[in-house]
Structures are given as C-alpha cells and as structure tokens.
Design a protein around this motif. Structure first.
Motif, PDB file in Angstrom:
ATOM      1  N   ASP A  51       0.879  -1.160   0.000  1.00 44.94           N
ATOM      2  CA  ASP A  51       0.000   0.000   0.000  1.00 44.94           C
ATOM      3  C   ASP A  51       0.930   1.228   0.000  1.00 44.94           C
ATOM      4  O   ASP A  51       1.831   1.316   0.838  1.00 44.94           O
ATOM      5  CB  ASP A  51      -0.842  -0.063   1.292  1.00 44.94           C
ATOM      6  N   HIS A  53       0.666   5.230  -0.498  1.00 47.56           N
ATOM      7  CA  HIS A  53      -0.177   6.402  -0.712  1.00 47.56           C
ATOM      8  C   HIS A  53       0.605   7.725  -0.709  1.00 47.56           C
ATOM      9  O   HIS A  53       1.523   7.895   0.099  1.00 47.56           O
ATOM     10  CB  HIS A  53      -1.233   6.507   0.395  1.00 47.56           C
ATOM     11  N   SER A  59      -8.098   8.384   0.848  1.00 45.92           N
ATOM     12  CA  SER A  59      -8.552   7.444   1.885  1.00 45.92           C
ATOM     13  C   SER A  59      -8.232   7.932   3.297  1.00 45.92           C
ATOM     14  O   SER A  59      -8.596   7.274   4.270  1.00 45.92           O
ATOM     15  CB  SER A  59      -7.918   6.068   1.673  1.00 45.92           C
ATOM     16  N   HIS A  86      -1.808   6.481   6.614  1.00 47.83           N
ATOM     17  CA  HIS A  86      -1.043   5.234   6.707  1.00 47.83           C
ATOM     18  C   HIS A  86      -0.300   4.989   5.384  1.00 47.83           C
ATOM     19  O   HIS A  86      -0.711   5.483   4.339  1.00 47.83           O
ATOM     20  CB  HIS A  86      -1.966   4.044   7.005  1.00 47.83           C
ATOM     21  N   ASP A 118      -8.455   5.016  -4.360  1.00 44.25           N
ATOM     22  CA  ASP A 118      -7.817   4.022  -3.493  1.00 44.25           C
ATOM     23  C   ASP A 118      -7.738   2.685  -4.222  1.00 44.25           C
ATOM     24  O   ASP A 118      -8.396   2.488  -5.246  1.00 44.25           O
ATOM     25  CB  ASP A 118      -8.620   3.881  -2.186  1.00 44.25           C
TER      26      ASP A 118
HETATM   27 ZN    ZN Z   1      -4.449   2.124   2.295  1.00 45.97          ZN
END
Ligand code: ZN
Ligand code: VGL
Length: 217
Positions: A51, A53, A59, A86, A118
């Motif tokens: 993940d 970001h 998100s 996160h 996302d």
């Molecule tokens: Zn995420």
C-alpha cells in the motif's frame, strides 16, 4: 499443488503501519510474518503488494475536513472508508515489515498511488476498472493458481481474492497467514463468507507444508 510452476504465493500489505505500533495496526498483524516466512520457500513464485499512498490521499480522514477515521464518504461516485494516515510513500510505516523475508519476492507491486483513487485489491483500483497490471504479469507467466495471505483479511486480502476469482484464478486463502482489522465488527467473518461464496478455498499453513511434501514424494 503448491510447488507447481502454475501456482504463486501472493502476500498482501505486510507493512509496518498494519502491524502493532503502526498507524493502522491490525491486531496481531505481525503474527503472520513467521508463518509467511516459513511457507515462502515452498512456492516457485512469490509476489507481494505494498500500500503506497501520497500524503494527501483520498482514503485519509485528514484529507476530508470534519471527517474522522471509519467515516464513509463518496468521492467520484466511489464509496470510500476513511482511515488514519497510513503507508505514506517513503515513510517507515510504508516499508515492508523488517522481519518479513524479502529475498524470494519476485514482484513487489505498489498500489493506492493515485491521490483521488484508493486500491484495496492488487488487481484493480477501487473504481474496479483501473488495472494494476498484475493479471497480465501472472498471465504472461502462466500462473493459474494463487495462494493469498497477509493484511488485512477484510480489506485488501478480501478484495484481492475476490478479483482473482473474477479473473478466473484458482484461489486459496491461507487463514493463519492473514489477520484482519475487523472494523466494523464482524467484517472479518463477512469477508471470509464472501470469499468462500466466490469459490476461495480455505486452508492453514500446515496444509501448504504437507501439500509440498506430497508433491515432492
Ligand atoms: Zn491504504
Ligand atoms: C488496507 C485499509 C486501508 C489493507 C489498506 O491493506 O487491508 N486497509 N488501506
């Protein structure tokens, strides 16, 4: 059979932020690490997702003034659960957990990089259209069967397993190599039921180990 060339292990999001001490910690998330390390050598191919970001990602609750984590908003027609910040690109929280052995990971696929979209699944972003390329990679290598593990059972693991089924892969979830957020309560159980319904087989890591022994015998 696990050791066949047509099967691969797909490890979802075993990153610091999803482990105890991280900003979106999954309870006992790091317990999956020794299990995954033990089974990796059984597979001919190992792939992982990360993940990844940008800091102002759609998100994050912090990107929506007045909202808090777990609120649900609709952006560009897509329902989005809001999370604490996160897995921000380049931060320690976004790194794969240091105890995860990475030597046998042949492909590390980053997802969730678009500021306004996302991506829970390793295959398609949350508009269910934007392709990450993973299916083409697997098809090119004639992979037909995926063993899936990692974090979190009720979000990225679930979405990846369901997409893999839709794309026609045989899919097996290694249950003791997954942990979930379970927010809202009951979502792990619901995710397991949805995966089962779509034809995902459920096994334990010890089953993988005994399959490998059988296939070498
Ligand atoms: Zn995420
Ligand atoms: C995840 C929530 C937000 C996951 C990623 O890896 O399951 N969950 N981003």
């Amino acid at each position: 059979m696990a050791a066949r060339r047509e099967s691969a292990l797909l490890i979802i999001d075993v990153q610091n932020d999803f482990c105890p001490g991280g900003s979106l910690a999954v309870e006992s998330g790091d317990d999956v690490i020794p299990v995954i390390n033990r089974i990796m050598p059984i597979f001919f191919r190992v792939l992982a997702t990360q993940d990844w970001h940008p800091p102002d990602h759609v998100s994050f609750a912090t990107s929506h003034p007045g909202r808090k984590p777990l609120d649900v908003v609709t952006t560009d027609g897509i329902e989005q659960v809001l999370w604490p910040d996160h897995c921000i690109q380049g931060t320690r929280g976004a790194e794969l957990h240091p105890r995860l052995e990475t030597g046998r990971i042949g492909l590390l696929l980053r997802k969730g990089m678009r500021p306004r979209l996302d991506s829970y699944s390793g295959f398609f972003e949350n508009d269910h259209r934007t392709d990450t390329g993973l299916r083409h990679y697997l098809k090119g290598l004639k992979v037909r069967e995926l063993f899936i593990c990692g974090l979190a059972t009720d979000y990225c693991v679930r979405a990846s397993a369901l997409d893999a089924r839709r794309l026609g892969f045989r899919v097996t979830l290694i249950r003791d190599a997954c942990r979930g957020v379970d927010l809202p309560r009951g979502s792990i159980e619901k995710a397991i039921a949805a995966m089962r319904k779509s034809g995902v087989r459920m096994i334990e890591s010890t089953d993988v180990e005994s399959m490998a022994v059988e296939s070498m015998a």
